[in-house]
Design a protein around this motif. Structure first.
Motif, PDB file in Angstrom:
ATOM      1  N   UNK A 320       3.593  21.171 -13.452  1.00  0.00           N
ATOM      2  CA  UNK A 320       4.389  22.289 -12.984  1.00  0.00           C
ATOM      3  C   UNK A 320       5.800  22.269 -13.526  1.00  0.00           C
ATOM      4  N   UNK A 321       6.495  23.380 -13.327  1.00  0.00           N
ATOM      5  CA  UNK A 321       7.869  23.519 -13.781  1.00  0.00           C
ATOM      6  C   UNK A 321       8.832  23.114 -12.666  1.00  0.00           C
ATOM      7  N   UNK A 322      10.097  23.085 -13.011  1.00  0.00           N
ATOM      8  CA  UNK A 322      11.106  22.767 -12.008  1.00  0.00           C
ATOM      9  C   UNK A 322      11.575  21.337 -12.103  1.00  0.00           C
ATOM     10  N   UNK A 323      12.841  21.133 -11.743  1.00  0.00           N
ATOM     11  CA  UNK A 323      13.452  19.812 -11.859  1.00  0.00           C
ATOM     12  C   UNK A 323      12.778  18.789 -10.957  1.00  0.00           C
ATOM     13  N   UNK A 324      12.328  19.217  -9.770  1.00  0.00           N
ATOM     14  CA  UNK A 324      11.710  18.261  -8.844  1.00  0.00           C
ATOM     15  C   UNK A 324      10.451  17.659  -9.442  1.00  0.00           C
ATOM     16  N   UNK A 325       9.622  18.472 -10.058  1.00  0.00           N
ATOM     17  CA  UNK A 325       8.316  18.007 -10.522  1.00  0.00           C
ATOM     18  C   UNK A 325       8.413  16.950 -11.618  1.00  0.00           C
ATOM     19  N   UNK A 326       9.553  16.875 -12.282  1.00  0.00           N
ATOM     20  CA  UNK A 326       9.706  15.870 -13.325  1.00  0.00           C
ATOM     21  C   UNK A 326      10.189  14.524 -12.826  1.00  0.00           C
ATOM     22  N   UNK A 327      10.520  14.428 -11.550  1.00  0.00           N
ATOM     23  CA  UNK A 327      11.071  13.183 -11.010  1.00  0.00           C
ATOM     24  C   UNK A 327       9.972  12.184 -10.675  1.00  0.00           C
ATOM     25  N   UNK A 328      10.284  10.917 -10.855  1.00  0.00           N
ATOM     26  CA  UNK A 328       9.297   9.868 -10.582  1.00  0.00           C
ATOM     27  C   UNK A 328       8.846   9.864  -9.127  1.00  0.00           C
ATOM     28  N   UNK A 329       9.782  10.112  -8.195  1.00  0.00           N
ATOM     29  CA  UNK A 329       9.406  10.086  -6.777  1.00  0.00           C
ATOM     30  C   UNK A 329       8.368  11.151  -6.470  1.00  0.00           C
ATOM     31  N   UNK A 330       8.483  12.322  -7.091  1.00  0.00           N
ATOM     32  CA  UNK A 330       7.533  13.403  -6.842  1.00  0.00           C
ATOM     33  C   UNK A 330       6.219  13.137  -7.561  1.00  0.00           C
ATOM     34  N   UNK A 331       6.285  12.601  -8.771  1.00  0.00           N
ATOM     35  CA  UNK A 331       5.055  12.264  -9.500  1.00  0.00           C
ATOM     36  C   UNK A 331       4.270  11.191  -8.744  1.00  0.00           C
ATOM     37  N   UNK A 332       4.979  10.233  -8.169  1.00  0.00           N
ATOM     38  CA  UNK A 332       4.325   9.191  -7.368  1.00  0.00           C
ATOM     39  C   UNK A 332       3.692   9.794  -6.121  1.00  0.00           C
ATOM     40  N   UNK A 333       4.429  10.669  -5.445  1.00  0.00           N
ATOM     41  CA  UNK A 333       3.917  11.271  -4.215  1.00  0.00           C
ATOM     42  C   UNK A 333       2.656  12.088  -4.477  1.00  0.00           C
ATOM     43  N   UNK A 334       2.696  12.915  -5.524  1.00  0.00           N
ATOM     44  CA  UNK A 334       1.590  13.836  -5.781  1.00  0.00           C
ATOM     45  C   UNK A 334       0.368  13.144  -6.359  1.00  0.00           C
ATOM     46  N   UNK A 335       0.577  12.115  -7.160  1.00  0.00           N
ATOM     47  CA  UNK A 335      -0.556  11.537  -7.891  1.00  0.00           C
ATOM     48  C   UNK A 335      -1.116  10.279  -7.237  1.00  0.00           C
ATOM     49  N   UNK A 336      -0.328   9.597  -6.390  1.00  0.00           N
ATOM     50  CA  UNK A 336      -0.782   8.319  -5.844  1.00  0.00           C
ATOM     51  C   UNK A 336      -0.705   8.277  -4.319  1.00  0.00           C
ATOM     52  N   UNK A 337       0.472   8.509  -3.772  1.00  0.00           N
ATOM     53  CA  UNK A 337       0.639   8.318  -2.337  1.00  0.00           C
ATOM     54  C   UNK A 337      -0.297   9.217  -1.531  1.00  0.00           C
ATOM     55  N   UNK A 338      -0.305  10.504  -1.863  1.00  0.00           N
ATOM     56  CA  UNK A 338      -1.144  11.437  -1.095  1.00  0.00           C
ATOM     57  C   UNK A 338      -2.630  11.327  -1.443  1.00  0.00           C
TER      58      UNK A 338
END
Length: 427
Positions: A320-338
């Motif tokens: 996805x687009x947007x500054x948030x989606x490029x951050x490691x914390x968000x990539x970790x949340x979306x791909x691993x934690x959840x």
């Protein structure tokens, strides 16, 4: 005005972004006992020990349930009542001295990474709604509600919300001129971090405040305190004291960001081997021999601690687009934690715990072993990445960035004229 004269359109009155306040300042003789280290820099056990051993630490005023040895079931109202009693104890001891006049203050922290000088002031709570003050992290409602009740019931605040402003030559020059003219009014800390406080002279106050006109402020530390200020004002919109909140604003080029590491629950309750296999199905996992090798050296990498062993993880690509989606914390949340661990840090407080990088990876491993958690060590973001998220009105997961060192509680006291300060004029 006659009938033939055109009506003059009235411009809406905009509160100043930065304003002085008639606060109280800790008495130098009490500074060592009252001023408390940053909440996030201490473990729950350290906070418990501090609260139990020093009744005059300001942390007694702001403590939460986990800061008490035997009162984990204490109600929110009782917790606030104890905070009010702790503040009353400080006021009776005359640990704080009223300044008697509105003023701005400078707060300087000197440390091995450099030096940062911020302006201690009040800022408009309405700025969070109209875009003049921008946030970048989500908050947990239970923590924000406790802090709101604290504001309403204790009646004072001493922990300024830390903010950043884009640096300008004008602001730098004024900060330099003020701190060069006279010695600091108060100094404390250690050789590791030196804290200095100046009262801004009257002849600088107006021009220094004007340096923030038409500037956007960015919350760097204190999102839950910010949310509490907004909720308190919404509950009592006619109280002018609640229309502003205590803040300290630093030029952005002086700030240093650290990561908040994650300690997550595996809700599938697998063995370490089974959990590692599940992770290996979605990300590239490489075993390493030590925490030092696992420490991420760049964005897109994370350290993984699981079952007594360290690994390196290659985070999935941005979706996805947007500054948030490029951050490691968000990539970790979306791909691993959840999806893999079923740990939802956005809606289930406790699924993920947070550890500032300053406490070290050995502490991460110790806590994971003690609480049967999966640890993730992250690479820090930059201040400008944070500001880009805020400018897009994006929101990161809670505890996505950690600014260190940070101002301490118990230096300034902004009196709200309620609770423990109902007998005092509001500032």
């Amino acid at each position: 005005m006659t009938d033939t004269q055109p009506a003059v359109e009235q411009s809406p009155v905009v509160e100043p972004m930065v304003a002085p306040f008639a606060g109280w300042v800790v008495h130098p003789d009490w500074a060592e006992r009252v001023i408390s280290r940053a909440y996030d820099n201490l473990s729950p056990l350290q906070r418990q020990t501090l609260v139990a051993s020093n009744p005059y630490s300001y942390m007694n005023v702001t403590r939460s349930r986990e800061d008490l040895f035997d009162n984990t079931d204490i109600s929110q109202d009782d917790l606030v009542a104890e905070g009010a009693a702790a503040l009353t104890r400080l006021l009776k001891a005359k640990a704080f001295t009223p300044t008697g006049r509105p003023a701005l203050y400078l707060y300087r922290l000197t440390h091995k990474q450099g030096m940062q000088t911020g302006v201690v002031c009040t800022v408009p709570v309405g700025g969070f709604d109209d875009g003049r003050i921008r946030i970048h992290e989500r908050v947990h409602d239970d923590r924000a509600d406790l802090l709101t009740t604290h504001l309403q019931g204790v009646g004072a605040t001493s922990s300024p919300v830390a903010m950043a402003v884009r640096s300008t030559a004008e602001l730098h020059n004024q900060l330099f001129d003020i701190t060069s003219a006279v010695p600091a009014d108060l100094e404390f800390g250690s050789t590791v971090v030196r804290h200095q406080i100046w009262t801004v002279p009257d002849d600088y106050t107006e021009s220094l405040a004007a340096a923030f006109d038409h500037q956007v402020l960015y919350v760097t530390d204190g999102h839950h305190r910010s949310a509490a200020a907004v909720r308190a004002m919404a509950a009592e919109p006619n109280d002018p004291v609640l229309a502003r909140t205590l803040a300290v604003v630093f030029p952005d080029d002086q700030l240093h960001v650290q990561a908040f590491h994650r300690l997550a629950v595996d809700h599938i309750d697998r063995t370490s081997e089974e959990c590692l296999a599940a992770l290996d199905d979605v990300v590239e996992v490489t075993p390493v021999f030590s925490s030092q090798q696992a420490r991420p050296q760049k964005r897109g990498k994370a350290g993984l601690y699981l079952g007594g062993s360290w690994h390196q993880v290659e985070l999935p690509s941005t979706v996805g687009n947007g500054a948030v989606n490029g951050l490691d914390v968000e990539r970790l949340r979306r791909s691993i934690l959840c999806p893999v661990l079923c740990a939802d840090e956005l809606s289930q407080p406790g699924d993920v715990e947070y550890l500032p990088a300053s406490l070290g990876l050995d502490e991460l491993a110790r806590r994971c072993d003690a609480d049967n958690r999966v640890g993730f060590a992250l690479h820090p973001m930059t201040v400008r990445e944070l500001m880009a998220v805020a400018d897009e009105r994006g929101l990161m997961p809670p505890k996505s960035s950690f600014f260190s060192p940070k101002p301490r509680s118990g230096v300034f006291l902004r009196v709200l004229g309620r609770g423990a300060t109902a007998h005092l004029p509001a500032s």
